[in-house]
Every structure is written in C-alpha cells, then in structure tokens.
Design a protein around this motif. Sequence first.
Motif, mmCIF file in Angstrom:
data_model
loop_
_atom_site.group_PDB
_atom_site.id
_atom_site.type_symbol
_atom_site.label_atom_id
_atom_site.label_comp_id
_atom_site.label_asym_id
_atom_site.label_seq_id
_atom_site.Cartn_x
_atom_site.Cartn_y
_atom_site.Cartn_z
ATOM 1 N N UNK A 269 42.333 -5.173 13.637
ATOM 2 C CA UNK A 269 42.375 -5.640 15.022
ATOM 3 C C UNK A 269 41.429 -4.875 15.937
ATOM 4 N N UNK A 270 40.741 -3.868 15.403
ATOM 5 C CA UNK A 270 39.894 -3.001 16.231
ATOM 6 C C UNK A 270 38.867 -3.805 17.012
ATOM 7 N N UNK B 292 27.678 -4.444 21.855
ATOM 8 C CA UNK B 292 27.304 -5.121 20.615
ATOM 9 C C UNK B 292 28.348 -4.836 19.530
ATOM 10 N N UNK B 293 28.894 -3.606 19.528
ATOM 11 C CA UNK B 293 29.926 -3.236 18.557
ATOM 12 C C UNK B 293 31.157 -4.122 18.720
ATOM 13 N N UNK B 294 31.630 -4.303 19.953
ATOM 14 C CA UNK B 294 32.800 -5.145 20.193
ATOM 15 C C UNK B 294 32.522 -6.586 19.775
ATOM 16 N N UNK B 295 31.337 -7.081 20.121
ATOM 17 C CA UNK B 295 30.991 -8.456 19.741
ATOM 18 C C UNK B 295 31.060 -8.633 18.233
ATOM 19 N N UNK B 296 30.512 -7.671 17.511
ATOM 20 C CA UNK B 296 30.495 -7.769 16.047
ATOM 21 C C UNK B 296 31.903 -7.660 15.470
ATOM 22 N N UNK B 297 32.722 -6.758 16.002
ATOM 23 C CA UNK B 297 34.089 -6.612 15.508
ATOM 24 C C UNK B 297 34.904 -7.876 15.782
ATOM 25 N N UNK B 298 34.667 -8.504 16.909
ATOM 26 C CA UNK B 298 35.403 -9.723 17.245
ATOM 27 C C UNK B 298 35.033 -10.887 16.342
ATOM 28 N N UNK B 299 33.830 -10.872 15.807
ATOM 29 C CA UNK B 299 33.418 -11.931 14.882
ATOM 30 C C UNK B 299 34.175 -11.855 13.560
ATOM 31 N N UNK B 300 34.620 -10.648 13.195
ATOM 32 C CA UNK B 300 35.377 -10.429 11.964
ATOM 33 C C UNK B 300 34.701 -11.069 10.744
#
Length: 329
Positions: free
Chosen positions: A240-241, A280-288
């Motif tokens: 969930x990060x 960019x980190x959050x965007x990538x993590x949200x893409x899962x």
Amino acid sequence: MQEHKIKHVMQWHITHRCNLRCSHCYQDEYSSELSFGELERLLYQYLRFCEKNAFHGHINFTGGEPLLSGHLFPLMELCDKNKLTFGLLTNGTMINDEIADRLSLFRGLSFVQVSIDGTEQTHDSVRGKGNFRRVLNGLRLAGDRGIQTMAAFTCHKRNYKELKDVIRIVRRNKTDRFWADRLVPMGSSNEDALSDEEYREVIEILTAEHSRKHLFSHTDVHLNRSLQFLGGGSCYYQCAAGKTLLTLLADGTLLPCRRLPIPIGNCLADDMTELCEKSELIRELQEQRIPEECLPCPHAVLCRGGAKCLTYAMTGDYRGKDVNCYYKY
C-alpha cells in the motif's frame, strides 16, 4: 446515497523520543519533536489531502514512544473533533490504569498495538529486562476497558522458531488480534532476514493457527501480509506504500512507508498534497506495476510482486519481485 471512500492510513511518528533502545529499531536519532502548533498544521494538511483525494483518513500515532509526547492526547482530541479514526502503536510499557482510562474516552480510537519480539527471554533481550511482562499487562489494561488490542511479531532468523509460542501467549493474554511480518533490514547487514524456506515455515504456522479454533480464545491470527496466501489462505495483500499509506516522521519528512525510507519531501516546507502530486516515486508506486518476472504467475494480479520494502532493502530496487517468493510456476 453516501459515497464510499477508500481508507487511507498515515503512520505518524509524532516524536522520536523513546524510553527503550531496542536492538533492531529503525530509529537512529531520539530527539526530534515538533511543537503542538506544527503538529496541528500537519494534521490539517492530512485532512485536506484526504478530502482532495476522496479518502477516508486514519492516523496511526507512533514514535519513538508516542506516550512520551505531551501532544498525543491533544492530537487525539483533534481527531475526535474532526471525526478522524486513529490507532496507537506503542511499545506498551507505559500503559497503566491512568493511561488506559484516558485512552478509553476517545471515540475514534480503533486499537492499541504493541510489538512482541518472542518469548519472554527473547523479547527482554531486545527491549530490556521486565518489558515483556509490562507489555502484556499494558495490553490487558487496554482490553479490560473495551479497547481493541493487537500484537505484532516481526520474524527474523533469531526468533521465528518462537512464533507458535508467541501465538499461544497472546491467546492466553486475550489479545484481540495477532499478525506477523518479516524483518526488513535497514542497516548494512541482511544476516537476520529470513530465507525462503524459513518464511515458508512461518506462513505454514500462521495459516494453521489462523484456522485453528480455540474454545477459550477469541484471538484472530490475521493473514494480511505479503505472500501469506501461499500457505493456502485467501487474503491477497498488495503493498500500500504511496497508494493508501504514507508515513510522516517527527521532523515533518514524508515517506511512502516507514520501511520504504525514500523521502518525498518535508511537509513543514511544502504541502502534503502538492508533494504527492509532484512526486515521481508516488506516481510509480500508485501504478503498482507487476514485476516482469512475476507476469507468468497466476497470482500476480492480486499479489503484484509482494513486499516492495523488503525487496528494496535486500536488492536496492523496489521494482523487483518479493525476495522470499517461493512459488514455482
């Protein structure tokens, strides 16, 4: 018709001060703490962040040891005022009758959680002599007042053989919920991390204990961590990060997760919503994204690669598959 909102959790380290010096602690400094005015400002940032993203927000207060902070109860009062639920992650040693009575007055308090590192000898070797009994007593005092109690067990090479014993202890203590996860090494040494076979043993024990019925125990042995479905359980956990989880440190630093310690920014300097929207980190993590090596796996869509934090700690890259996945496809 009321709109259904996705739950979002912020783990908030409101202080780095602690009354213990546990040998495996992630903390490397013990002084950071903000003023109440700064903490209040951060709380309202989180409320606006949840409103903007249509989240049902929830805060887990922790530290350090959050009960050392004189700001904890005023922050809980603010949460109640704003209809925000919250939990308390504590080492449990400071919960006495007075503290338990005060905690029981908060409408939004969902649970009190402590960490147990093994049987009494093992736990006290990590956290100091006498702390095992203090923790169990603190849980009992909270439970006696109707507060949901939880115990968390972090498995590593030196304690995973005690898992069944710890489950038996928390059942005897009438703890409401128990869950276990793996140690995520955050230093230079990975020597205590579980091997694939050791983690398989952990999952098999958890699955068996989850299904076991006890006449005099209501403890829920929870299967809600990465890869635990491999033991036959039906709970598929996705990291969930950065998606429905954030961590805020005591100096205002924002992380996707405490165990994925990659800073997004500082919420004293920039607004939480803006930091997340620009990251960019959050965007990538949200893409899962599913790791390429997981694509042939029939579980991949539900698991999505397992625990990013452990993969990052062991390999330096959170994009790969879970390092302990032993499923052969």
